[in-house]
Design a protein around this motif. Structure first.
Motif, PDB file in Angstrom:
ATOM      1  N   VAL A 266       0.849  -1.185   0.000  1.00 14.42           N
ATOM      2  CA  VAL A 266       0.000   0.000   0.000  1.00 14.42           C
ATOM      3  C   VAL A 266       0.886   1.237   0.000  1.00 14.42           C
ATOM      4  CG1 VAL A 266      -1.915  -1.174   1.139  1.00 14.42           C
ATOM      5  CG2 VAL A 266      -0.223   0.027   2.527  1.00 14.42           C
ATOM      6  N   PRO A 267       0.407   2.348  -0.581  1.00 14.75           N
ATOM      7  CA  PRO A 267       1.280   3.499  -0.790  1.00 14.75           C
ATOM      8  C   PRO A 267       1.447   4.413   0.395  1.00 14.75           C
ATOM      9  CG  PRO A 267      -0.869   3.921  -1.714  1.00 14.75           C
ATOM     10  CD  PRO A 267      -0.905   2.515  -1.225  1.00 14.75           C
ATOM     11  N   SER A 268       0.563   4.308   1.386  1.00 17.54           N
ATOM     12  CA  SER A 268       0.605   5.299   2.462  1.00 17.54           C
ATOM     13  C   SER A 268      -0.012   4.727   3.724  1.00 17.54           C
ATOM     14  CB  SER A 268      -0.180   6.557   2.046  1.00 17.54           C
ATOM     15  OG  SER A 268      -1.566   6.246   1.936  1.00 17.54           O
ATOM     16  N   ALA A 269       0.275   5.394   4.852  1.00 16.91           N
ATOM     17  CA  ALA A 269      -0.432   5.066   6.081  1.00 16.91           C
ATOM     18  C   ALA A 269      -1.895   5.472   5.930  1.00 16.91           C
ATOM     19  CB  ALA A 269       0.191   5.805   7.265  1.00 16.91           C
ATOM     20  N   GLY A 270      -2.779   4.762   6.629  1.00 16.85           N
ATOM     21  CA  GLY A 270      -4.184   5.101   6.562  1.00 16.85           C
ATOM     22  C   GLY A 270      -5.051   3.872   6.670  1.00 16.85           C
ATOM     23  N   ALA A 271      -6.350   4.091   6.555  1.00 21.49           N
ATOM     24  CA  ALA A 271      -7.327   3.009   6.631  1.00 21.49           C
ATOM     25  C   ALA A 271      -7.660   2.518   5.231  1.00 21.49           C
ATOM     26  CB  ALA A 271      -8.590   3.491   7.336  1.00 21.49           C
ATOM     27  N   TYR A 272      -7.782   1.207   5.108  1.00 17.70           N
ATOM     28  CA  TYR A 272      -8.124   0.573   3.846  1.00 17.70           C
ATOM     29  C   TYR A 272      -9.264  -0.410   4.080  1.00 17.70           C
ATOM     30  CZ  TYR A 272      -3.713   2.367   2.020  1.00 17.70           C
ATOM     31  OH  TYR A 272      -2.684   3.191   1.626  1.00 17.70           O
ATOM     32  N   ARG A 273     -10.082  -0.566   3.063  1.00 18.61           N
ATOM     33  CA  ARG A 273     -11.139  -1.574   3.083  1.00 18.61           C
ATOM     34  C   ARG A 273     -10.736  -2.681   2.119  1.00 18.61           C
ATOM     35  NH1 ARG A 273     -15.047  -3.217   6.563  1.00 18.61           N
ATOM     36  NH2 ARG A 273     -17.091  -3.536   5.603  1.00 18.61           N
ATOM     37  N   LEU A 274     -10.733  -3.929   2.596  1.00 15.45           N
ATOM     38  CA  LEU A 274     -10.386  -5.084   1.787  1.00 15.45           C
ATOM     39  C   LEU A 274     -11.644  -5.882   1.472  1.00 15.45           C
ATOM     40  CD1 LEU A 274      -7.228  -6.476   3.649  1.00 15.45           C
ATOM     41  CD2 LEU A 274      -7.351  -4.644   1.952  1.00 15.45           C
ATOM     42  N   TYR A 275     -11.709  -6.376   0.237  1.00 17.78           N
ATOM     43  CA  TYR A 275     -12.845  -7.178  -0.211  1.00 17.78           C
ATOM     44  C   TYR A 275     -12.303  -8.461  -0.824  1.00 17.78           C
ATOM     45  CZ  TYR A 275     -15.014  -2.540   0.020  1.00 17.78           C
ATOM     46  OH  TYR A 275     -15.442  -1.286   0.420  1.00 17.78           O
ATOM     47  N   LEU A 276     -12.564  -9.595  -0.174  1.00 13.23           N
ATOM     48  CA  LEU A 276     -12.127 -10.892  -0.672  1.00 13.23           C
ATOM     49  C   LEU A 276     -13.296 -11.611  -1.330  1.00 13.23           C
ATOM     50  CD1 LEU A 276     -10.048 -13.281  -0.838  1.00 13.23           C
ATOM     51  CD2 LEU A 276     -11.093 -14.096   1.307  1.00 13.23           C
ATOM     52  N   ASP A 277     -13.177 -11.900  -2.622  1.00 13.41           N
ATOM     53  CA  ASP A 277     -14.136 -12.743  -3.328  1.00 13.41           C
ATOM     54  C   ASP A 277     -13.623 -14.176  -3.312  1.00 13.41           C
ATOM     55  OD1 ASP A 277     -15.659 -10.517  -3.993  1.00 13.41           O
ATOM     56  OD2 ASP A 277     -14.780 -10.309  -5.995  1.00 13.41           O
ATOM     57  N   PHE A 278     -14.481 -15.103  -2.889  1.00 13.91           N
ATOM     58  CA  PHE A 278     -14.125 -16.526  -2.955  1.00 13.91           C
ATOM     59  C   PHE A 278     -15.364 -17.314  -3.352  1.00 13.91           C
ATOM     60  CE2 PHE A 278     -15.680 -15.840   1.330  1.00 13.91           C
ATOM     61  CZ  PHE A 278     -16.396 -16.979   1.651  1.00 13.91           C
ATOM     62  N   LYS A 279     -15.135 -18.476  -3.976  1.00 13.81           N
ATOM     63  CA  LYS A 279     -16.238 -19.285  -4.496  1.00 13.81           C
ATOM     64  C   LYS A 279     -16.250 -20.647  -3.820  1.00 13.81           C
ATOM     65  CE  LYS A 279     -18.245 -20.871  -8.886  1.00 13.81           C
ATOM     66  NZ  LYS A 279     -18.049 -20.901 -10.370  1.00 13.81           N
TER      67      LYS A 279
END
Length: 333
Positions: A266-279
């Motif tokens: 990731v490019p910077s400090a901060g909050a991120y939201r992750l989305y994992l798609d799985f089947k």
């Protein structure tokens, strides 16, 4: 990475990297509606020079995270009129004409990801292209608010690109706070646990483990050529990172669960939201996480909850509200 083969070979097993700079003057923010359209206009934002728009591979745009520009390397994302209940767009090339030739990347020629600006909604769908270069899909926009639409594609003969544009859905909107970090999340009876945390400016390993009813899921099914797809969006500007796991089905070493590993930067400090798609069981599901990298500034970050930043596995305690398939929190075509 001018072809899907080169792209897949490069991505698998390597870090998928955000750019290192915000480039505020280049970022496409909310876009004013265009006359005669039902969507936001793409013109006049994120232009980078060259033939129409692009031609600045050595400039600021080359160092930006994905999805911040509506135009890059001569390609421009343009929403177009569509019947009620549909979403349509074109990608125009350096000659100003709609692009009609795309390489297949991860089993599709176009990946469309949409997220509401408060990150309370997310969908990953795959539109179909008509002969004139118009991509159409049942509208993935789940409710009122400003949504960011990301087109993730590789034009034939060109580089992989992610372009983004804001689209406004009218109506009363209640902003949703970003969920606090937690160690795991549940979706449709599946529990997904995240270990590892992103580190600003350097590669970090993230492992996601899928369990169902307390038992590990060891028969995940391939989805778009992988056992899992991970998208990360940075809170605020929604900088975009699309990563794929280490390994692929059929390579002789990658197991179909319960763990799927990714390498990301990731490019910077901060909050991120992750989305994992799985089947699994023939159904694609999305597990959603909040993570904090480094020491973010400002009071809006989940770091204010007291969760240690960047060193604690982090996820939301539950999926996005109303995240049934076809609702803002979920969706796959």
């Amino acid at each position: 990475m001018n072809t899907a083969t080169k792209l897949s070979g490069f991505v698998l097993g390597l870090a998928a990297v955000f750019g290192a700079a915000y480039g505020v003057g280049q970022v496409a923010g909310p876009v004013a509606p265009a006359a005669g359209t039902g969507h936001d206009a793409a013109d006049g934002h994120g232009d980078t020079g060259g033939a129409g728009h692009g031609g600045d591979e050595g400039g600021a745009a080359a160092h930006l995270p994905g999805g911040l520009l509506v135009s890059d390397r001569g390609y421009t994302l343009r929403p177009v009129d569509a019947p009620a209940g549909q979403f349509a767009f074109q990608v125009t090339g350096p000659d100003g004409r709609p692009v009609t030739a795309y390489d297949v990347a991860h089993d599709k020629r176009m990946h469309l990801i949409v997220a509401r600006r408060d990150l309370s909604g997310f969908r990953h769908v795959h539109p179909e292209m008509t002969a004139d270069g118009t991509w159409r899909v049942d509208s993935p926009l789940g409710g009122p608010g400003v949504w960011r639409a990301f087109a993730d594609f590789t034009p034939t003969g060109g580089e992989a690109l992610t372009l983004g544009v804001d689209v406004t859905v009218p109506g009363a909107l209640t902003e949703q706070p970003l969920p606090a970090p937690a160690a795991s999340t549940t979706v449709d009876g599946y529990t997904v646990t995240l270990t590892g945390a992103p580190q600003p400016g350097r590669t970090a390993e993230l492992a996601l483990t899928v369990n169902r009813d307390g038992a590990p899921v060891t028969d995940l099914e391939p989805y778009l050529g992988a056992y899992g797809h991970l998208v990360a969006l940075r809170q605020g500007d929604l900088a975009y990172l699309h990563v794929h796991p280490d390994g692929e089905p059929g390579d002789g070493r990658t197991k179909p669960g319960p763990e799927v590993r990714f390498f990301a930067e990731v490019p910077s400090a901060g909050a991120y939201r992750l989305y994992l798609d799985f089947k699994h069981g023939g159904v694609v599901r999305t597990a959603e996480f909040t993570v904090v990298a480094g020491t973010p500034t400002g009071s809006a970050s989940p770091a204010a909850t007291g969760t240690p930043a960047a060193r604690t596995p982090a996820a939301t305690s539950s999926p996005t509200a109303d995240a049934g398939h076809g609702a803002p929190g979920h969706g796959h075509n």
